[in-house]
Design an enzyme around this catalytic site. Structure first.
Site, short mmCIF file in Angstrom:
data_model
loop_
_atom_site.label_atom_id
_atom_site.label_comp_id
_atom_site.label_asym_id
_atom_site.label_seq_id
_atom_site.Cartn_x
_atom_site.Cartn_y
_atom_site.Cartn_z
N LYS A 22 -7.94 -13.73 36.67
CA LYS A 22 -8.54 -14.28 35.25
C LYS A 22 -8.93 -13.01 34.36
O LYS A 22 -8.69 -12.99 33.25
CB LYS A 22 -10.03 -14.94 35.43
CG LYS A 22 -10.96 -15.00 34.32
CD LYS A 22 -12.32 -15.69 34.96
CE LYS A 22 -13.23 -14.61 35.15
NZ LYS A 22 -13.96 -13.94 34.22
N ASN A 23 -9.39 -12.05 34.97
CA ASN A 23 -9.85 -10.77 34.33
C ASN A 23 -8.84 -9.83 33.80
O ASN A 23 -8.92 -9.04 32.70
CB ASN A 23 -10.96 -10.11 34.91
CG ASN A 23 -12.07 -10.57 35.22
OD1 ASN A 23 -12.48 -11.66 34.36
ND2 ASN A 23 -13.06 -9.85 36.07
N ARG A 93 -18.25 -12.89 27.63
CA ARG A 93 -17.94 -11.33 27.06
C ARG A 93 -16.67 -10.70 26.93
O ARG A 93 -16.36 -10.03 25.96
CB ARG A 93 -18.51 -10.45 28.24
CG ARG A 93 -19.90 -10.00 27.83
CD ARG A 93 -20.38 -8.96 28.89
NE ARG A 93 -19.82 -7.76 29.04
CZ ARG A 93 -20.36 -6.73 28.01
NH1 ARG A 93 -21.50 -6.88 27.46
NH2 ARG A 93 -19.82 -5.25 28.22
N CYS A 117 -27.02 -9.91 23.83
CA CYS A 117 -27.26 -8.84 23.70
C CYS A 117 -27.96 -8.10 22.36
O CYS A 117 -27.65 -7.38 21.66
CB CYS A 117 -26.16 -7.83 23.89
SG CYS A 117 -24.77 -8.36 22.93
N ARG A 122 -26.12 -1.86 23.39
CA ARG A 122 -26.00 -1.03 24.60
C ARG A 122 -24.68 -1.63 25.37
O ARG A 122 -23.69 -0.95 25.76
CB ARG A 122 -27.14 -0.83 25.55
CG ARG A 122 -26.86 -0.20 26.68
CD ARG A 122 -28.03 -0.23 27.84
NE ARG A 122 -27.93 -1.67 28.32
CZ ARG A 122 -26.96 -2.13 29.23
NH1 ARG A 122 -26.26 -1.31 29.85
NH2 ARG A 122 -27.23 -3.26 29.51
N ASP A 308 -17.74 -7.83 41.84
CA ASP A 308 -17.58 -8.92 41.80
C ASP A 308 -17.43 -9.77 43.12
O ASP A 308 -17.41 -10.97 43.02
CB ASP A 308 -16.29 -9.46 40.78
CG ASP A 308 -16.47 -9.13 39.40
OD1 ASP A 308 -17.89 -9.05 38.99
OD2 ASP A 308 -15.55 -9.31 38.61
N ILE A 330 -23.49 -1.16 39.59
CA ILE A 330 -22.67 -1.52 38.35
C ILE A 330 -23.58 -2.39 37.34
O ILE A 330 -23.55 -2.00 36.18
CB ILE A 330 -21.48 -2.25 38.48
CG1 ILE A 330 -20.54 -1.56 39.67
CG2 ILE A 330 -20.69 -2.44 37.09
CD1 ILE A 330 -19.83 -0.37 39.40
N ARG A 400 -15.69 -21.46 35.28
CA ARG A 400 -15.37 -20.38 34.42
C ARG A 400 -14.20 -19.57 35.23
O ARG A 400 -13.34 -18.96 34.43
CB ARG A 400 -16.29 -19.61 33.99
CG ARG A 400 -17.31 -20.14 32.90
CD ARG A 400 -18.48 -18.86 32.57
NE ARG A 400 -17.82 -17.70 32.64
CZ ARG A 400 -18.23 -16.75 32.83
NH1 ARG A 400 -19.54 -16.54 33.40
NH2 ARG A 400 -17.61 -15.47 32.71
C1 UD1 Z 1 -15.57 -6.45 33.47
C2 UD1 Z 1 -15.35 -7.79 34.27
C3 UD1 Z 1 -16.28 -8.11 35.46
C4 UD1 Z 1 -16.78 -7.00 36.33
C5 UD1 Z 1 -16.92 -5.58 35.79
C6 UD1 Z 1 -17.27 -4.82 36.56
C7 UD1 Z 1 -14.16 -8.86 33.08
C8 UD1 Z 1 -13.78 -10.16 31.81
N1 UD1 Z 1 -14.96 -8.95 33.27
O1 UD1 Z 1 -16.70 -6.74 33.10
O2 UD1 Z 1 -15.98 -9.29 36.19
O3 UD1 Z 1 -18.09 -7.44 36.98
O4 UD1 Z 1 -15.74 -5.45 34.64
O5 UD1 Z 1 -16.20 -4.68 37.42
O6 UD1 Z 1 -12.83 -8.22 33.12
N2 UD1 Z 1 -21.49 -0.93 29.74
C9 UD1 Z 1 -22.33 -0.15 28.79
N3 UD1 Z 1 -21.72 0.11 27.66
C10 UD1 Z 1 -20.46 -0.70 27.05
C11 UD1 Z 1 -19.82 -1.20 28.30
C12 UD1 Z 1 -20.43 -1.34 29.53
O7 UD1 Z 1 -23.47 0.33 29.15
O8 UD1 Z 1 -20.10 -0.53 26.27
C13 UD1 Z 1 -22.11 -1.00 31.14
C14 UD1 Z 1 -22.19 -2.39 31.56
O9 UD1 Z 1 -23.63 -2.91 31.17
C15 UD1 Z 1 -22.33 -2.11 33.11
C16 UD1 Z 1 -21.04 -1.17 33.55
O10 UD1 Z 1 -21.22 -0.31 32.15
O11 UD1 Z 1 -23.48 -1.90 33.53
C17 UD1 Z 1 -19.81 -1.65 33.61
O12 UD1 Z 1 -19.39 -2.52 32.87
P1 UD1 Z 1 -17.75 -2.89 32.35
O13 UD1 Z 1 -16.96 -2.13 33.38
O14 UD1 Z 1 -17.65 -2.68 30.93
O15 UD1 Z 1 -17.57 -4.53 32.59
P2 UD1 Z 1 -16.84 -5.45 31.83
O16 UD1 Z 1 -15.75 -5.09 31.16
O17 UD1 Z 1 -17.93 -6.27 30.74
#
Ligand code: UD1
Length: 422
Positions: A22-23, A93, A117, A122, A308, A330, A400
């Site tokens: 999915k991701n 997201r 958000c 953030r 995950d 995370i 989902r």
């Molecule tokens: C993706 C996955 C999700 C998985 C996550 C971490 C998808 C659709 N989702 O989510 O299932 O749990 O990776 O492996 O692929 N952060 C910031 N600022 C940003 C972006 C992220 O602070 O601009 C923080 C987030 O709040 C979190 C951390 O960085 O604490 C990691 O998030 P991120 O790796 O970006 O996760 P997603 O891409 O949203």
């Protein structure tokens, strides 16, 4: 409200086909916006709710999307708007990933901030900052990100992420494929889904090096073309069923699964007593011992233990012998399954970002509420081994991310059914 009812105690024996990731699929769909040619995806988990939301968004933008079984074809040759509206984006997201491709190809994009958000930027600040470093002008107005590229298009740059982010790495990698000059993404995420996205972009004519490392180098090209791509198997779905089989006992074959993408998890599984063996393109899972053992885990960006799979692993620790310490690094608030598991008799105490799970001999069936995707499936796993009946309410989240979980588990002997509510 739709529910799942599980009566615990049955062993799992049989074969479970693993769906496409999915991701990965959600991001590949966004990559289709980078070209006016058709894209063809195989092994696409089309029945997932998140996939349907992403289709809704792409169709809103003007894409033609065709789905048949596990094939998806997308043509973005006739885009009508560069705006991704709140009503669709708030559901997921992953829709923020249209930002980079729209901006790179059309010089403009307006994307709603993802739901939840409102208190600040953030959660997408790394996406925004990175695009600004490629020369985009970005303003935030009324809950929308307005992004504009300079007249000559985005400019390659060196971007050092202060924190590892899967989504920001993907958004920036896609945007950089059509930027002028070279972009270097440092401290980039290394998840297999990013490598698969990069490989598809390369098939489309992008120039990318360093996939799977923390430094990705992209040399911008003038345009990209159509391609055909088969989506990698879902490693989180795979890990979930490995844990399910370990908990319930029996022997399960996971069809079309990749063991290598789970290397950080395998050691923990074997320490716990779950044997995982590769057999061609499949994985065979068996429980080696009568009662699993407690093991400590800490989530980290890939190649570390995936966040995950944290909730599912915790469900397993609930019935293991001894204790296990679960540390979540995370996401700040990812223990929402703890109170629900406790309702089933689990012994878990949380302190900050750690939870100590002391195994109990048996869980007891209960009414529980699913709160997010992985928490939901953890409750289903707990139900598989609990005494009596467990009702998992609000299964919206589960659908989902897990294709036909009821069908897949019942084919292996689980006593599980889906009940449509009023
Ligand atoms: C993706 C996955 C999700 C998985 C996550 C971490 C998808 C659709 N989702 O989510 O299932 O749990 O990776 O492996 O692929 N952060 C910031 N600022 C940003 C972006 C992220 O602070 O601009 C923080 C987030 O709040 C979190 C951390 O960085 O604490 C990691 O998030 P991120 O790796 O970006 O996760 P997603 O891409 O949203």
């Amino acid at each position: 409200m739709d529910k799942i009812k599980v009566i615990g105690g049955a062993q799992l024996n049989g074969t479970i086909p693993i769906s496409g990731a999915k991701n990965c699929a959600l991001k590949l769909m966004c990559a289709s916006l980078l070209t006016g040619d058709s894209m063809y995806f195989e092994n696409s988990p089309n029945t997932l709710r998140d996939m349907r939301s992403q289709v809704e968004l792409l169709e809103y933008l003007g894409c033609a999307v065709k789905r048949e079984d596990d094939m998806m074809a997308i043509n973005a040759g006739n885009i009508k708007t560069y705006t991704a509206p709140y009503d669709i984006v708030r559901k997921m997201r992953g829709s923020i990933l249209v930002l980079g491709p729209l901006l790179a190809r059309f010089g403009e994009a307006k994307v709603s901030l993802p739901g939840g958000c409102a208190i600040g930027t953030r959660p997408v600040d790394l996406h925004i900052k990175g695009l600004e470093e490629l020369g985009a002008t970005i303003t935030l107005e009324e809950g929308y990100i307005h992004a504009k590229a300079p007249a000559g298009g985005l400019q390659g740059a060196k971007i050092l992420f202060p924190k590892v982010s899967v989504g920001a790495t993907e958004n920036l990698m896609m945007a950089a494929t059509l930027a002028n000059g070279t972009t270097v993404l440092a401290n980039a995420a290394r998840e297999p889904e990013i490598t698969d996205l990069g490989e598809c972009l390369i098939k489309m004519g992008a120039k990318i090096e360093g996939l799977g490392t923390d430094t990705i180098r992209i040399e911008g090209v003038k345009s990209l073309h159509g391609a055909r791509h088969s989506i990698i198997p879902d490693r989180i779905e795979t890990g979930t069923y490995i844990i399910a089989a370990g908990m319930a006992g029996g022997t399960v074959r996971l069809k079309n699964a990749r063991i290598d993408d789970l290397s950080a998890v395998l050691g923990h599984l074997s320490q716990a007593g779950i044997e995982v063996e590769k057999d061609g393109g499949d994985i065979i899972v068996r429980r080696e011992i009568e009662r699993l053992r407690g093991v400590d885990i800490m989530t980290e960006p890939h190649p570390g233990f995936p966040t995950d799979l944290q909730a599912q692993f915790m469900a397993m620790l609930c019935i293991a012998e001894g204790a296990g310490l679960v540390t979540e690094t995370i996401f700040e608030n990812r223990f929402m399954h703890v109170p629900e598991l406790s309702r089933m008799g689990a012994d878990i105490s949380v302190q900050g970002n750690s939870a100590i799970v002391r195994g109990v001999p048996t869980l007891k069936g209960a009414e529980v509420m699913a709160t997010d995707l992985r928490a939901s499936v953890a409750l289903v796993l707990a139900g598989l081994v609990a005494d009596g009946e467990t009702t998992v309410n609000r299964i919206y989240h589960l659908e989902r991310g897990y294709e036909d979980i009821v069908g897949k588990l019942s084919a292996c002997g689980a006593n599980i059914k889906r009940i449509s509510g009023e």
